[in-house]
Design an enzyme around this catalytic site. Structure first.
Site, PDB file in Angstrom:
ATOM      1  N   ASP A   1      -6.049  -7.061   3.149  1.00 25.26           N
ATOM      2  CA  ASP A   1      -7.059  -6.199   2.985  1.00 25.26           C
ATOM      3  C   ASP A   1      -8.136  -6.961   1.793  1.00 25.26           C
ATOM      4  O   ASP A   1      -9.303  -7.243   2.192  1.00 25.26           O
ATOM      5  CB  ASP A   1      -6.772  -4.893   2.239  1.00 25.26           C
ATOM      6  CG  ASP A   1      -8.025  -4.004   1.875  1.00 25.26           C
ATOM      7  OD1 ASP A   1      -9.072  -3.990   2.553  1.00 25.26           O
ATOM      8  OD2 ASP A   1      -7.861  -3.019   0.973  1.00 25.26           O
TER       9      ASP A   1
ATOM     10  N   ASP B   1      -2.298 -16.809  -3.277  1.00 22.00           N
ATOM     11  CA  ASP B   1      -3.215 -17.353  -4.310  1.00 22.00           C
ATOM     12  C   ASP B   1      -3.995 -18.694  -3.777  1.00 22.00           C
ATOM     13  O   ASP B   1      -5.116 -18.618  -3.967  1.00 22.00           O
ATOM     14  CB  ASP B   1      -2.633 -17.401  -5.720  1.00 22.00           C
ATOM     15  CG  ASP B   1      -1.343 -18.108  -5.458  1.00 22.00           C
ATOM     16  OD1 ASP B   1      -0.759 -18.165  -4.490  1.00 22.00           O
ATOM     17  OD2 ASP B   1      -0.909 -18.479  -6.755  1.00 22.00           O
TER      18      ASP B   1
ATOM     19  N   TYR C   1       0.923  -1.443   0.200  1.00 18.71           N
ATOM     20  CA  TYR C   1       0.009   0.261   0.033  1.00 18.71           C
ATOM     21  C   TYR C   1       0.883   1.406  -0.159  1.00 18.71           C
ATOM     22  O   TYR C   1       1.621   1.678   1.010  1.00 18.71           O
ATOM     23  CB  TYR C   1      -0.917   0.131   1.070  1.00 18.71           C
ATOM     24  CG  TYR C   1      -2.260  -0.501   1.020  1.00 18.71           C
ATOM     25  CD1 TYR C   1      -3.454  -0.097   1.364  1.00 18.71           C
ATOM     26  CD2 TYR C   1      -2.485  -1.804   0.325  1.00 18.71           C
ATOM     27  CE1 TYR C   1      -4.758  -0.373   1.073  1.00 18.71           C
ATOM     28  CE2 TYR C   1      -3.666  -2.579  -0.064  1.00 18.71           C
ATOM     29  CZ  TYR C   1      -4.823  -1.638   0.477  1.00 18.71           C
ATOM     30  OH  TYR C   1      -5.836  -2.176   0.032  1.00 18.71           O
TER      31      TYR C   1
ATOM     32  N   ASP D   1     -12.044  -8.862   3.117  1.00 16.09           N
ATOM     33  CA  ASP D   1     -13.100  -8.496   2.332  1.00 16.09           C
ATOM     34  C   ASP D   1     -13.860  -9.856   1.977  1.00 16.09           C
ATOM     35  O   ASP D   1     -14.967  -9.989   2.204  1.00 16.09           O
ATOM     36  CB  ASP D   1     -13.025  -7.780   1.127  1.00 16.09           C
ATOM     37  CG  ASP D   1     -12.670  -6.310   1.629  1.00 16.09           C
ATOM     38  OD1 ASP D   1     -12.821  -5.880   2.587  1.00 16.09           O
ATOM     39  OD2 ASP D   1     -12.669  -5.344   0.558  1.00 16.09           O
TER      40      ASP D   1
ATOM     41  N   LYS E   1       3.866 -14.578  -0.444  1.00 12.52           N
ATOM     42  CA  LYS E   1       3.908 -14.814  -1.768  1.00 12.52           C
ATOM     43  C   LYS E   1       5.522 -14.902  -2.025  1.00 12.52           C
ATOM     44  O   LYS E   1       6.265 -14.644  -2.923  1.00 12.52           O
ATOM     45  CB  LYS E   1       3.593 -13.926  -2.891  1.00 12.52           C
ATOM     46  CG  LYS E   1       3.307 -14.272  -4.173  1.00 12.52           C
ATOM     47  CD  LYS E   1       2.432 -15.509  -4.459  1.00 12.52           C
ATOM     48  CE  LYS E   1       2.629 -15.601  -5.916  1.00 12.52           C
ATOM     49  NZ  LYS E   1       1.806 -17.199  -6.126  1.00 12.52           N
TER      50      LYS E   1
END
Length: 361
Positions: A247, A223, A137, A251, A190
């Site tokens: 984030d 993923d 971010y 959601d 990742k």
């Protein structure tokens, strides 16, 4: 140990549905505190958002930031910064300004299905500990500016930052959460592709985990994590992730548990905490009494739990439990706003929660 402390909490209504759901949360907290035998909170309403621009020439006035410094925590309603006039629209939004000013490095987002709700995976019961100050971010990665820039009109560059101190503190927060829950923690990363940056995140989390031998630790690539959550969300307890991964996953887990309308969160440092629903300001339904206050109410309950845990105040942790129990009992009893398939207005749903808390006292 229970203390006799009086807590001073800030209230910032925000924009859109904020002036409806934040007062609803204050009502519920007052009822829960009384039912738990705790003293009343000293509430302080502070200007923020579009109304603050009109009255004070700033979406987050300096006086508001100064007042927050003197408080134990605060409730922040959603804001509609995209609708602010320039130059305010292009500035760091009020929530971001507060998070950066107080270094609220931990964004804690639980997801737990509701009996009687509309959950895709009703057995979901997990918490995401999201690092809140760096990662991918760009607006949180620099002392000044946003960490995002364009050397030419056809080239855009965005900095992703990972530092050992930032990862260590969110990892400790996540492990402490796991110790209070089912003692399972999953690191989301990742590192197979981003070997240095995401690799550092994974490495430091594993190092911190050595101090918590009671917690079972595993890890998944971001993923793969999305697939595992879709297939077996109930298997997970606490997830720790960098900013953007956290984030996106929160959601997703909010929707698995029911909807973003019921997704609570807090933003916290070692000595400050802000309750803030995960959803936006929903300007299209503002002022119509249609807003679902669950996320804001549960976020406010999380603030009580954070304060009670930090100060060893059993009254506040008991009140926090009453907040969640009251909300769940109302939904289980068939009371819901339109987004949950019900017919209750914001005020009617709040009345139902307060009634549940009062009758259970």
């Amino acid at each position: 140990m229970t203390t006799e402390r009086t807590y001073r909490l800030g209230v910032m209504l925000g924009d859109g549905i904020g002036p409806e759901i934040v007062p609803a949360s204050v009502r519920v907290l007052d009822a829960a505190l009384a039912a738990a035998g705790a003293g009343p909170v000293d509430w302080h309403e502070l200007p923020l958002g579009a109304s603050a621009i009109e009255e004070h020439g700033s979406a987050i006035p300096a006086a508001t930031l100064a007042a927050l410094t003197r408080l134990d925590g605060w409730l922040l309603g959603p804001h509609d910064s995209a609708a602010y006039p320039e130059p305010f629209r292009s500035q760091l939004n009020p929530s971001g300004a507060i998070r950066k000013h107080f270094d609220l490095y931990a964004n804690i987002r639980p997801a737990r299905g509701f009996e009687g709700g509309k959950a895709i995976a009703p057995d979901t019961d997990l918490v995401i500990a999201r690092e809140n100050t760096e990662g991918f971010y760009a607006d949180r990665n620099t002392y000044a500016g946003t960490g995002e820039y364009m050397p030419t009109p056809d080239v855009a560059v965005c900095m992703g930052i990972f530092t050992r101190p930032a990862v260590e503190r969110i990892a400790r927060t996540a492990f402490e959460l796991a110790m209070r829950r089912r003692r399972k923690l999953t690191i989301v990363h990742k590192a197979n592709v981003l070997q240095l940056s995401s690799g550092l995140f994974k490495k430091v989390c594993l190092e911190v985990g050595q101090a918590y031998p009671e917690v079972a630790v595993d890890d998944f690539h971001i993923d793969a994590m999305t697939v595992h959550l879709l297939r077996r969300a109930a298997d997970f307890d606490v997830l720790v992730a960098e900013n953007m991964f956290g984030d996106i996953l929160s959601d997703m887990t909010g929707e698995l548990a029911g909807s973003l309308g019921i997704a609570p969160s807090i933003n916290a440092s070692d000595d400050r905490c802000m309750a803030q629903a995960a959803h936006g300001s929903a300007p299209g339904i503002a002022g119509k009494g249609l807003a679902n206050p669950i996320a804001m109410i549960l976020s406010s309950g999380m603030l009580l739990d954070w304060l009670g845990t930090r100060h060893g105040d059993e009254r506040l942790t008991a009140a926090a439990t009453r907040v969640e129990d009251g909300v769940r009992a109302a939904v289980r009893g068939g009371v819901g706003t339109r987004d949950l398939g019900g017919t209750a207005s914001t005020a009617e749903f709040t009345d139902a929660v307060v009634a549940q808390i009062t009758t259970r006292a």
